[in-house]
Design a protein around this motif. Structure first.
Motif, PDB file in Angstrom:
ATOM      1  N   ASN A 150      -2.806  -4.251  10.982  1.00 16.51           N
ATOM      2  CA  ASN A 150      -1.195  -3.772  10.278  1.00 16.51           C
ATOM      3  C   ASN A 150      -1.401  -3.521   8.887  1.00 16.51           C
ATOM      4  N   HIS A 151      -2.669  -3.141   8.283  1.00 19.29           N
ATOM      5  CA  HIS A 151      -2.672  -3.095   6.847  1.00 19.29           C
ATOM      6  C   HIS A 151      -1.560  -2.281   6.231  1.00 19.29           C
ATOM      7  N   LEU A 152      -1.124  -1.207   6.758  1.00 14.73           N
ATOM      8  CA  LEU A 152      -0.248  -0.376   6.316  1.00 14.73           C
ATOM      9  C   LEU A 152       1.014  -0.459   6.862  1.00 14.73           C
ATOM     10  N   LEU A 153       1.164  -1.430   7.819  1.00 14.64           N
ATOM     11  CA  LEU A 153       2.433  -1.585   8.400  1.00 14.64           C
ATOM     12  C   LEU A 153       3.011  -2.858   7.582  1.00 14.64           C
ATOM     13  N   ALA A 154       2.524  -3.785   7.187  1.00 11.91           N
ATOM     14  CA  ALA A 154       3.187  -4.883   6.517  1.00 11.91           C
ATOM     15  C   ALA A 154       2.635  -5.337   5.233  1.00 11.91           C
ATOM     16  N   ASN A 155       3.539  -5.557   4.358  1.00 11.09           N
ATOM     17  CA  ASN A 155       2.970  -5.978   3.099  1.00 11.09           C
ATOM     18  C   ASN A 155       2.335  -7.467   3.123  1.00 11.09           C
ATOM     19  N   TRP A 156       1.450  -7.644   3.165  1.00  9.36           N
ATOM     20  CA  TRP A 156       0.597  -9.015   3.733  1.00  9.36           C
ATOM     21  C   TRP A 156       0.056  -9.587   2.562  1.00  9.36           C
ATOM     22  N   THR A 157      -0.183  -9.217   1.242  1.00 10.93           N
ATOM     23  CA  THR A 157      -0.835 -10.057   0.275  1.00 10.93           C
ATOM     24  C   THR A 157       0.229 -11.089  -0.225  1.00 10.93           C
ATOM     25  N   GLN A 158      -0.305 -11.882  -1.239  1.00 13.19           N
ATOM     26  CA  GLN A 158       0.696 -13.032  -1.917  1.00 13.19           C
ATOM     27  C   GLN A 158       1.261 -12.273  -3.433  1.00 13.19           C
ATOM     28  N   GLY A 159       0.973 -11.065  -3.561  1.00 13.97           N
ATOM     29  CA  GLY A 159       1.299 -10.289  -4.630  1.00 13.97           C
ATOM     30  C   GLY A 159       0.360  -9.328  -5.276  1.00 13.97           C
ATOM     31  N   CYS A 160      -1.042  -9.306  -4.527  1.00 13.10           N
ATOM     32  CA  CYS A 160      -2.038  -8.139  -4.977  1.00 13.10           C
ATOM     33  C   CYS A 160      -1.757  -6.738  -4.233  1.00 13.10           C
ATOM     34  N   VAL A 161      -2.658  -5.861  -4.585  1.00 12.39           N
ATOM     35  CA  VAL A 161      -2.847  -4.503  -4.276  1.00 12.39           C
ATOM     36  C   VAL A 161      -3.848  -4.456  -3.243  1.00 12.39           C
ATOM     37  N   ALA A 162      -3.588  -4.010  -1.838  1.00 17.30           N
ATOM     38  CA  ALA A 162      -4.847  -4.004  -0.921  1.00 17.30           C
ATOM     39  C   ALA A 162      -4.851  -2.692  -0.488  1.00 17.30           C
ATOM     40  N   VAL A 163      -6.430  -2.418  -0.327  1.00 20.14           N
ATOM     41  CA  VAL A 163      -6.601  -1.204   0.410  1.00 20.14           C
ATOM     42  C   VAL A 163      -7.774  -1.526   1.506  1.00 20.14           C
ATOM     43  N   THR A 164      -8.174  -0.610   2.047  1.00 24.70           N
ATOM     44  CA  THR A 164      -9.308  -0.919   3.067  1.00 24.70           C
ATOM     45  C   THR A 164     -10.638  -1.323   2.390  1.00 24.70           C
ATOM     46  N   ASP A 165     -11.347  -1.796   3.355  1.00 25.53           N
ATOM     47  CA  ASP A 165     -12.808  -2.212   2.698  1.00 25.53           C
ATOM     48  C   ASP A 165     -13.610  -0.858   2.137  1.00 25.53           C
TER      49      ASP A 165
END
Length: 146
Positions: free
Chosen positions: A108-123
Motif C-alpha cells: 500500500n506504499h502509494l495508496l496510504a500515507n503511512w509514515t509518522q511524518g517522514c517521506v517514504a520511497v521504495t527500498d
C-alpha cells in the motif's frame, strides 16, 4: 532535493536540472499543513538539509532531515508543543514497527500515507537516492497548493 506535497513527488536536482523523480508517501496527517508537534503525523514544510545518512536504521536506508530548525522550534514553543524530530527520507521498514506491518507498507506504499511524518520511497529508490545525495544537501519541502 525538492519534495512536492501536491504532486506527492521527490525530485533529485543537480544545478536546477531534474535528475530523477520518485512517487512518495508522507505522514498520515500531511494534508493538514506543516508539522507542529510530535505525533501529529504531519510532514514538515520549508527548507532543510540532509543531516546524516543512515545505512543501518529501522528502515532500509534513511536520510535524516534537519527538522526541527530554529523557526520550527519557535513556532512550536508559541503553542507549548514539543516539535518532535527524527524526520527522514527513507525506504520500507526492515520489520514490523509499532503495529505497522512491513507487508502492508509494501502493498500500500502509494495508496496510504503511512509514515509518522517522514517521506517514504521504495527500498530500491532509497538505494539510488542514498548513493546520489551527500550529507548537507539542500532539501525543500513544498506545501500543498491552495
Amino acid at each position: 532535493i525538492l519534495i512536492s506535497k501536491s504532486r506527492k513527488k521527490l525530485y533529485l536536482l543537480n544545478q536546477g536540472r531534474i535528475l530523477n523523480d520518485y512517487s512518495v508517501s508522507f505522514g498520515f496527517g500531511f494534508n493538514q499543513g506543516a508539522k507542529l508537534k510530535r505525533g501529529d503525523g504531519r510532514t514538515p514544510e520549508g527548507t532543510y538539509k540532509v543531516e546524516f545518512k543512515y545505512a543501518d536504521s529501522a528502515y532500509h536506508k534513511a536520510l535524516k532531515i534537519s527538522y526541527p530548525d530554529a523557526e520550527d522550534k519557535a513556532q512550536s514553543t508559541v503553542y507549548g508543543f514539543d516539535p518532535g524530530g527524527d524526520i527522514m527520507i527513507h525506504g520500507f521498514p526492515n520489520a514490523d514497527i509499532g503495529g505497522l506491518k512491513r507487508s502492508y507498507v509494501q502493498k500500500n506504499h502509494l495508496l496510504a500515507n503511512w509514515t509518522q511524518g517522514c517521506v517514504a520511497v521504495t527500498d530500491s529508490e532509497i538505494d539510488q537516492i542514498f548513493s546520489l545525495v551527500a550529507e548537507e544537501a539542500a532539501i525543500e519541502i513544498c506545501p500543498l497548493d491552495n
